[in-house]
Design a protein around this motif. Structure first.
Motif, mmCIF file in Angstrom:
data_model
loop_
_atom_site.group_PDB
_atom_site.id
_atom_site.type_symbol
_atom_site.label_atom_id
_atom_site.label_comp_id
_atom_site.label_asym_id
_atom_site.label_seq_id
_atom_site.Cartn_x
_atom_site.Cartn_y
_atom_site.Cartn_z
ATOM 1 N N ASP A 26 1.903 -4.231 -2.464
ATOM 2 C CA ASP A 26 2.492 -5.389 -3.142
ATOM 3 C C ASP A 26 2.462 -6.624 -2.241
ATOM 4 O O ASP A 26 2.127 -7.726 -2.700
ATOM 5 C CB ASP A 26 3.921 -5.076 -3.582
ATOM 6 N N LEU A 27 2.793 -6.449 -0.984
ATOM 7 C CA LEU A 27 2.713 -7.567 -0.038
ATOM 8 C C LEU A 27 1.275 -8.062 0.092
ATOM 9 O O LEU A 27 1.020 -9.271 0.138
ATOM 10 C CB LEU A 27 3.253 -7.146 1.331
ATOM 11 N N PHE A 28 0.331 -7.136 0.129
ATOM 12 C CA PHE A 28 -1.073 -7.506 0.265
ATOM 13 C C PHE A 28 -1.571 -8.295 -0.950
ATOM 14 O O PHE A 28 -2.375 -9.215 -0.816
ATOM 15 C CB PHE A 28 -1.928 -6.259 0.486
ATOM 16 N N ARG A 29 -1.106 -7.948 -2.136
ATOM 17 C CA ARG A 29 -1.496 -8.696 -3.335
ATOM 18 C C ARG A 29 -1.084 -10.162 -3.227
ATOM 19 O O ARG A 29 -1.733 -11.043 -3.784
ATOM 20 C CB ARG A 29 -0.843 -8.083 -4.577
ATOM 21 N N ARG A 30 -0.018 -10.456 -2.516
ATOM 22 C CA ARG A 30 0.480 -11.822 -2.391
ATOM 23 C C ARG A 30 -0.389 -12.673 -1.464
ATOM 24 O O ARG A 30 -0.315 -13.891 -1.492
ATOM 25 C CB ARG A 30 1.910 -11.802 -1.886
ATOM 26 N N ALA A 33 -2.698 -15.466 -3.001
ATOM 27 C CA ALA A 33 -2.104 -16.686 -3.541
ATOM 28 C C ALA A 33 -1.774 -17.709 -2.460
ATOM 29 O O ALA A 33 -1.253 -18.774 -2.757
ATOM 30 C CB ALA A 33 -0.842 -16.331 -4.328
ATOM 31 N N HIS A 34 -2.064 -17.399 -1.205
ATOM 32 C CA HIS A 34 -1.682 -18.271 -0.099
ATOM 33 C C HIS A 34 -2.890 -18.611 0.770
ATOM 34 O O HIS A 34 -3.889 -17.899 0.784
ATOM 35 C CB HIS A 34 -0.603 -17.598 0.757
ATOM 36 N N ARG A 39 -0.822 -17.161 4.575
ATOM 37 C CA ARG A 39 -1.728 -16.047 4.252
ATOM 38 C C ARG A 39 -1.663 -14.997 5.360
ATOM 39 O O ARG A 39 -1.558 -13.799 5.089
ATOM 40 C CB ARG A 39 -3.154 -16.575 4.079
ATOM 41 N N TYR A 40 -1.723 -15.448 6.604
ATOM 42 C CA TYR A 40 -1.653 -14.508 7.738
ATOM 43 C C TYR A 40 -0.293 -13.828 7.825
ATOM 44 O O TYR A 40 -0.200 -12.662 8.210
ATOM 45 C CB TYR A 40 -2.002 -15.220 9.041
ATOM 46 N N ALA A 41 0.753 -14.539 7.448
ATOM 47 C CA ALA A 41 2.094 -13.939 7.465
ATOM 48 C C ALA A 41 2.187 -12.796 6.452
ATOM 49 O O ALA A 41 2.759 -11.741 6.740
ATOM 50 C CB ALA A 41 3.150 -15.002 7.173
ATOM 51 N N TRP A 42 1.607 -12.983 5.254
ATOM 52 C CA TRP A 42 1.620 -11.929 4.241
ATOM 53 C C TRP A 42 0.775 -10.741 4.674
ATOM 54 O O TRP A 42 1.148 -9.584 4.447
ATOM 55 C CB TRP A 42 1.161 -12.450 2.888
ATOM 56 N N VAL A 43 -0.377 -11.019 5.300
ATOM 57 C CA VAL A 43 -1.230 -9.930 5.804
ATOM 58 C C VAL A 43 -0.489 -9.147 6.883
ATOM 59 O O VAL A 43 -0.493 -7.915 6.890
ATOM 60 C CB VAL A 43 -2.569 -10.470 6.346
#
Length: 180
Positions: A26-30, A33-34, A39-43
């Motif tokens: 779920d975090l990776f799907r986000r 959108a960034h 983007r790096y924070a979500w990864v």
């Protein structure tokens, strides 16, 4: 020698793997959108969640492992297994892309990270019991981890329904547990 696994710890480890896989995917799907730093924070969050859940699942299951003799752990190898799980899954999420080759490489890296974490974690085990690995099971475990990781990453990269995402998390969770 008597070997046993306490069922409650096995169940908790399966639940940890499922919930960790769901959270990481779920975090990776986000990520998509960034851009930039977000983007790096979500990864990083996805890699941390996946790595921590793989590691936690392993050691929760090990709490229920009773080889009939004293069990201790080498702290350096235990921490190395944690770092390995987080680094491999984070790299897999970073390298995942829209084309099949990148998805295959990412699945290979994530599956190798799952296996690496397991075998380093087992190497950290200090016990009087003699533990061994059958080569055919090592190869099978690797193939399970890589296949399910690749499949889960492919699903995570696409627009999917809630049920498809649930199925991907369950498959990845079972792969983590199954390879163990």
């Amino acid at each position: 020698m008597h070997l046993a696994h306490h069922p409650i710890f096995v169940a908790l480890s399966v639940l940890t793997a499922w919930l960790g896989a769901w959270t990481a995917l779920d975090l990776f799907r986000r990520v998509q959108a960034h851009v930039g730093a977000w983007r790096y924070a979500w990864v990083a969050a996805a890699g941390l969640a996946m790595g921590l859940s793989i590691w936690s699942m392993h050691f929760i299951a090990m709490l229920g492992f009773n080889p009939g003799v004293e069990v201790r752990y080498d702290i350096q190898l235990t921490l190395l297994s944690l770092v390995l799980a987080i680094a491999a899954t984070t790299f897999a999420f970073v390298s995942a892309g829209a084309n099949r080759f990148r998805q295959l490489v990412s699945g290979l890296v994530m599956g190798a990270g799952i296996c690496g974490m397991h075998y380093v974690g087992m190497a950290a085990l200090i016990t009087g019991a003699e533990l061994s690995n059958e080569p055919v099971f090592v190869v099978l475990a690797f193939l399970i981890a890589v296949s399910a990781s690749t499949g889960a990453l492919v699903v995570a990269m696409r627009e999917t329904t809630l049920m498809q995402r649930v199925l991907a998390a369950v498959v990845l969770g079972f792969a983590i547990v199954g390879m163990h």
